[in-house]
Motif scaffolding. Sequence first.
Motif, mmCIF file in Angstrom:
data_model
loop_
_atom_site.group_PDB
_atom_site.id
_atom_site.type_symbol
_atom_site.label_atom_id
_atom_site.label_comp_id
_atom_site.label_asym_id
_atom_site.label_seq_id
_atom_site.Cartn_x
_atom_site.Cartn_y
_atom_site.Cartn_z
ATOM 1 N N PRO A 1 15.502 29.989 6.822
ATOM 2 C CA PRO A 1 15.441 28.600 7.066
ATOM 3 C C PRO A 1 14.143 28.010 7.686
ATOM 4 N N GLY A 2 13.731 27.072 7.412
ATOM 5 C CA GLY A 2 12.425 26.288 7.907
ATOM 6 C C GLY A 2 12.309 24.846 7.825
ATOM 7 N N THR A 3 11.373 24.336 7.863
ATOM 8 C CA THR A 3 10.991 23.023 7.384
ATOM 9 C C THR A 3 9.719 22.779 6.535
ATOM 10 N N ARG A 4 9.705 21.846 5.658
ATOM 11 C CA ARG A 4 8.284 21.390 4.863
ATOM 12 C C ARG A 4 8.058 20.030 5.347
ATOM 13 N N GLU A 5 7.114 19.672 5.035
ATOM 14 C CA GLU A 5 6.561 18.081 5.273
ATOM 15 C C GLU A 5 5.944 17.649 4.175
ATOM 16 N N ARG A 6 5.937 16.105 4.297
ATOM 17 C CA ARG A 6 4.709 15.452 3.089
ATOM 18 C C ARG A 6 4.534 14.298 3.656
ATOM 19 N N THR A 7 3.506 13.651 3.097
ATOM 20 C CA THR A 7 2.991 12.194 3.693
ATOM 21 C C THR A 7 3.767 11.200 3.106
ATOM 22 N N VAL A 8 4.073 10.099 3.825
ATOM 23 C CA VAL A 8 4.955 8.906 3.214
ATOM 24 C C VAL A 8 4.106 7.811 4.104
ATOM 25 N N LYS A 9 3.536 6.978 2.771
ATOM 26 C CA LYS A 9 2.481 5.657 3.633
ATOM 27 C C LYS A 9 2.947 4.596 2.823
ATOM 28 N N CYS A 10 3.283 3.354 3.451
ATOM 29 C CA CYS A 10 3.362 2.177 2.866
ATOM 30 C C CYS A 10 2.141 1.468 2.304
ATOM 31 N N TYR B 1 6.694 -9.511 0.295
ATOM 32 C CA TYR B 1 6.952 -7.981 0.316
ATOM 33 C C TYR B 1 7.341 -7.186 -0.770
ATOM 34 N N ALA B 2 7.552 -7.951 -2.031
ATOM 35 C CA ALA B 2 8.312 -7.174 -3.083
ATOM 36 C C ALA B 2 7.463 -6.169 -3.792
ATOM 37 N N GLY B 3 6.049 -6.384 -3.469
ATOM 38 C CA GLY B 3 5.111 -5.673 -4.290
ATOM 39 C C GLY B 3 4.734 -4.491 -3.546
ATOM 40 N N CYS B 4 5.359 -4.380 -2.160
ATOM 41 C CA CYS B 4 4.572 -3.164 -1.560
ATOM 42 C C CYS B 4 5.619 -2.056 -1.835
ATOM 43 N N CYS C 1 3.214 -17.141 -4.197
ATOM 44 C CA CYS C 1 2.494 -16.707 -2.998
ATOM 45 C C CYS C 1 1.382 -15.865 -3.753
ATOM 46 N N SER C 2 0.067 -15.969 -3.087
ATOM 47 C CA SER C 2 -1.036 -15.462 -3.545
ATOM 48 C C SER C 2 -1.129 -13.891 -3.410
ATOM 49 N N THR C 3 -0.137 -13.338 -2.628
ATOM 50 C CA THR C 3 -0.040 -12.033 -2.555
ATOM 51 C C THR C 3 1.459 -11.392 -2.637
ATOM 52 N N ARG C 4 1.709 -10.342 -3.269
ATOM 53 C CA ARG C 4 3.008 -9.785 -3.324
ATOM 54 C C ARG C 4 3.340 -8.704 -2.271
ATOM 55 N N CYS C 5 2.449 -8.464 -1.517
ATOM 56 C CA CYS C 5 2.662 -7.327 -0.296
ATOM 57 C C CYS C 5 1.771 -7.615 0.790
ATOM 58 N N GLY C 6 2.423 -8.757 1.626
ATOM 59 C CA GLY C 6 1.986 -9.167 2.945
ATOM 60 C C GLY C 6 1.749 -10.441 3.129
ATOM 61 N N ALA C 7 0.811 -10.981 3.859
ATOM 62 C CA ALA C 7 0.704 -12.566 3.993
ATOM 63 C C ALA C 7 -0.210 -12.965 3.486
ATOM 64 N N GLY C 8 0.008 -14.276 2.688
ATOM 65 C CA GLY C 8 -0.958 -14.944 1.624
ATOM 66 C C GLY C 8 -0.872 -16.502 1.657
ATOM 67 N N SER C 9 -1.112 -17.001 1.003
ATOM 68 C CA SER C 9 -0.706 -18.637 0.988
ATOM 69 C C SER C 9 -0.415 -19.229 -0.443
ATOM 70 N N GLN C 10 0.168 -20.479 -0.475
ATOM 71 C CA GLN C 10 0.712 -20.761 -1.886
ATOM 72 C C GLN C 10 0.151 -22.641 -1.812
ATOM 73 N N ASN C 11 -0.061 -22.935 -2.989
ATOM 74 C CA ASN C 11 -0.613 -24.483 -3.147
ATOM 75 C C ASN C 11 0.395 -25.219 -3.781
ATOM 76 N N ARG C 12 0.070 -26.528 -3.756
ATOM 77 C CA ARG C 12 0.709 -27.471 -4.582
ATOM 78 C C ARG C 12 -0.231 -28.718 -4.766
ATOM 79 N N SER C 13 0.266 -29.540 -5.666
ATOM 80 C CA SER C 13 -0.611 -30.758 -6.042
ATOM 81 C C SER C 13 0.105 -32.078 -5.265
ATOM 82 N N VAL C 14 -0.691 -32.739 -4.648
ATOM 83 C CA VAL C 14 -0.315 -33.944 -3.748
ATOM 84 C C VAL C 14 -1.126 -35.212 -4.221
#
Length: 356
Positions: A172-181, A153-156, A116-129
């Motif tokens: 006692p309290g809470t703390r936060e952090r950013t998490v992004k794909c 999505y193996a590369g995400c 696949c042309s990408t390892r994180c998302g939608a892409g395309s692949q080719n073959r010879s005919v």
Amino acid sequence: AMFCPPDPCDGKKTLDCATPKCTTKCEKPKCMLDCPPAALGCQTVCPTPQCQWHCSKPTSCPKPKCSMQCEMAPTCAGGNALSVPPPPLAPGEEVVTRRSARRGENHWEAGAWSPCSTRCGAGSQNRSVECSAGREGYCTGLKPTPTQACEDYAGCRYEVGAWGACSARCGPGTRERTVKCTGAHCLGDRPEEREACTGHEETCAECKVTMWGGRGFDGWEHSFEAGEYSSTELEYRGLKCDDISSMEVVGDYCHVKVFEYGDFNTIHPGWTATFSMGKYASADLESRGAKNNDISAFKIWRDTPAHEQKHKETQKEFDGGDSHTADNGNPWRDPFRSSAAAAGTLAALAGWVLVG
């Protein structure tokens, strides 16, 4: 072909009549089949013709017999007949042998798909005919698609930021952090964006009150720990009750309650005011009820927060209930108490010995 000049002897044999000399010429025959160049991947093979000449008399010589064999290369073998008309014959030529070339069933040959042309998302692949005959025009049927859509999505990956500060200064309290794909979809469990925490600011365990006299925070100053301070105690420390102009309370759970009279207003009713952590100038004291810079007595205390109280109860259960019982069972916990108990035990033994 045989070439003979006219016979001047007119067929008569005389001494003065020279017999003409006949010559034979073998011309290269034409191949009966021409394969289209590179279309079928084949070629025509024509060996050199072999001519034989047998005659006893020049006038009775037959035409030479010439033969030629044309064969197709092995790649031309197959099941479908390919008819190619032979070229026109020249005068005096004849077709001695006929052969036909056949080719196999043409079909589409598809290669393996590329990654696949990408390892994180939608892409395309080719073959010879390709067509097995070498040219697409010789293949029939629907041509397989050389391109298709793919997803990988193996590369995400999740990008995780640093934890922020605890929401509670103390306890006692809470703390936060950013998490992004990094892509459209990340595999695996999403890391937590929020978690429990415990605040540990330096002022969490402190409880101290500093008072200044004179102008603002520039005059004399005295600091006090938790406790009760009457007018007598303040005079002993050198404070002038009618000259306290500013104050600072240090400690997240620290409080101070000031009284107008030195006996904590037990005999003479007067104003009171309570302050928590912060700095208070003369105007601040006045606005909260401490009038005329006349603080004659005060009480300082520290509240026990819920998390500390829970910790004490848990520790008490861990120690086995009553702290005195636990201490007596563990002489290393309080050496002074253990020493006193040991001394009492020794004295009792000594008395028993003396009485005995």
